[in-house]
Write a protein that holds these residues in place. Sequence first.
Motif: not given
Length: 212
Positions: A55-63, A91-98, A154-159
């Motif tokens: 399994y792969k845990q989907i993690i948002p990673y916000v730069i 990166g700011i991010g973490g696990h996605i929970n219910p 999943v890499v996000h860029c917040w400008v």
Amino acid sequence: MPQEEQVLVVERRILDDVGTFHGLNFDVERYLDAFFAQGRPRFIARPQAEKDPSYKQIIPYVIMICEDKCLTYVRGKRAGETRLVGNRSIGIGGHINPVDDAIPLFNTDFRDVYQAAVQREVAEEVSVDASYTDRVVALLNDDSNEVGQVHLGVVHCWVLDAPNVTKREQMITQMDFMTVEQLQAVRDTMETWSQLCLDGLGRMMHHIESRI
């Protein structure tokens, strides 16, 4: 007895079917369409997910970027992922929970669940007092270590239009905005995901500018 944390995962074989890669991949929509297709994402217990590389845990990673500087911090002793304590991150991010799912599970649009998770994770860890644009710029995979083997970023860029970010989480220490040159000087102290993102930062910014 406390209930086990549930985290959002997809089966590793879905990544394999679309095309396994190492590092950053900029073909974002093709992968997200596969990951979020009906019946593919699911919640499983985190202890299982952390030990099962099928399994792969989907993690948002916000730069977060402001002008020519990038937000960076060091993961303190209270970090949720103990294997990353002491490492510098961009990166700011973490696990996605219910908790992120506000609609019935069987009719869930997991893209909505995912987007809610991004907002929650950022709001839990930092306070952003600035306007910003949010772009998903890349997928991130690193199977070279035990943390990376069970996570997919999943890499996000917040400008940001101003560098007004303050910490909320105790695990965040030494937070500051640094230039790429300053970050390159401390690259060896970074977690692997941040090293990969730093190396690809120029291409990420080009990706953003090409979509404006």
